[in-house]
Design an enzyme around this catalytic site. Structure first.
Site: not given
Ligand code: S3P
Length: 414
Positions: A27, A89, A304, A373
């Site tokens: 972010r 992701g 996580d 992880r």
């Molecule tokens: C994250 C949110 C989580 C987490 C990921 C990081 C983030 O995923 O599992 O490792 O930085 O917003 P989700 O928002 O899909 O649950």
């Protein structure tokens, strides 16, 4: 494929710092790319996931020189090529929200794991904001093609708890006409809201953190020290709790909203963990652990950490349940399945059940499935057994914690 051999049966001792928080790092880069001028960000995560976000903002026209990130909507432009988020992701989903409000075409792709993970959850709200988004399977899977459009605010209730989806909608809301509202049923990590407020966005958080409203805003540059990542600290905390004679202090850990839940669960299980000033987390081994039930509303605050908490559960007295854990199936790998193959137990209808026992039976070779992880969770499990365990696919750990092996050696030596 790379392997790490972990030899267990030793206590862990020492003080350490873990990498900068990954969620905050992503972010920080994205907001600095949008803020007109130069921001200073110290202590970014050194993992590949965050390097992907850095490359992405550079492809869009921001410049990164050491700790200095120069951005602004006026200098951002269409990327010259496809943006490859690797295994990340968070990069994929947050970036989709950013580029939905930028002129031009962005094509976002990633590795085989990313191309299996659900993207409809960001595509659907972005489309209702007016974004033009396409992708495989009607927009459910990456690669995604996003053409920037005039956006309009929406009032959106998250169907599943996800800080990534919340973040994507709020970031798109920065460029949308009118108000964008995101409503959550259960609170997820609050970094997007916290950091948008820091960067001067027109933002309001209400309902005990469950509702966030944002209006089109120009962000101002900021200075930020990224604190340590609690999700990385969790591996050492659990490892220390499980190895008698261990005494580990982790300094400067972020323990804000929806990130410190793993410490509550460990305390409930009887673990010897304490939190001191400045985010210092102190864990000692030797306490006998007992089973607990982790309720669905707690899961977003430790999503996580479930894999490594499951290792603690497997060595606790009684049967531990993680309820409402369905999101585990759509992480970097199917973590519910991976946990059950490592530790036994069962997963059905969103409930992961782990039976405690006196000692783990870890096979001499375990496959990480390319999930960072899970690899680190396997390392923690391996530390509880005598003799060596080889973790196959260890290179995946570079996505979030390249220095894990060096820290492990240091903690086992001191
Ligand atoms: C994250 C949110 C989580 C987490 C990921 C990081 C983030 O995923 O599992 O490792 O930085 O917003 P989700 O928002 O899909 O649950």
């Amino acid at each position: 494929m790379s392997r790490l051999v972990v030899t267990g049966g030793r206590p862990l001792r020492g003080r350490l710092r873990v990498p900068g928080d990954k969620s905050i790092s992503h972010r920080a880069l994205l907001l600095a790319a949008l803020a007109e001028g130069t921001s200073v960000v110290r202590g970014l995560s050194d993992g590949d996931d965050v390097a992907r976000t850095r490359s992405a903002i550079e492809a869009l026209g921001a410049t990164v020189e050491g700790e200095r990130v120069t951005g602004g909507r006026s200098r951002l432009h269409e990327a010259a090529d496809v943006i490859d988020v690797g295994n990340s992701g968070t990069t994929m989903r947050l970036l989709a929200g950013v580029v939905a409000g930028l002129d031009g075409l962005s094509v976002l792709t990633g590795d085989a794991s990313i191309r299996r993970r659900p993207m409809g959850r960001v595509v659907e709200p972005l489309r209702s904001m007016g974004a033009e988004v396409d992708g495989r399977d009607g927009g459910r899977l990456a690669p995604l093609a996003v053409r920037g459009r005039e956006l309009k605010g929406i009032d959106y209730e998250l169907p599943a708890p996800s800080a990534q989806v919340k973040g994507a909608v709020l970031l798109a809301g920065l460029a949308a006409a009118g108000e964008t509202v995101v409503r959550e049923r259960v609170r997820t990590r609050a970094h997007t809201e916290e950091m948008l407020a820091m960067a001067g966005a027109d933002l309001a958080v209400g309902d005990g953190g469950l509702t966030t409203r944002v209006r089109a805003s120009e962000l101002r540059p900021f200075e930020l020290d990224v604190p340590g990542d609690p999700s990385q600290a969790a591996f050492w905390v659990v490892a220390a709790c499980l190895a008698p004679g261990s005494d580990v202090v982790i300094e400067n850990v972020y323990l804000g909203p929806a990130r410190a839940g793993f410490l509550d669960v460990l305390r409930r299980m009887g673990a010897d963990v304490e939190v001191g000033p400045g985010g210092e987390v102190h864990a000692r081994g030797g306490a006998r652990l007992r089973a607990t039930t982790v309720e669905a509303h707690e899961v977003p605050g430790l999503v996580d950490e479930v894999p490594v908490l499951a290792v603690a559960a497997a060595l606790a007295e009684g049967v531990t349940r993680f309820e409402g854990a369905g999101e585990l199936r759509v992480k970097e790998s199917d973590r519910a399945g991976a946990i059950v193959s490592l530790l036994g137990g069962s997963y059905a209808d969103g409930v992961l059940t782990i039976e405690g026992r006196a000692a783990l039976d870890v096979p001499p070779l375990v496959p990480s499935g390319g999930d960072h992880r899970m690899a680190m969770t396997q390392a923690v499990a391996a530390l509880t057994v005598d003799g060596p365990t080889a973790i196959e696919g260890w290179d995946s750990v570079a996505t979030s914690y390249p220095g894990f092996e060096a820290d492990l050696e240091r903690l086992c030596r001191s």
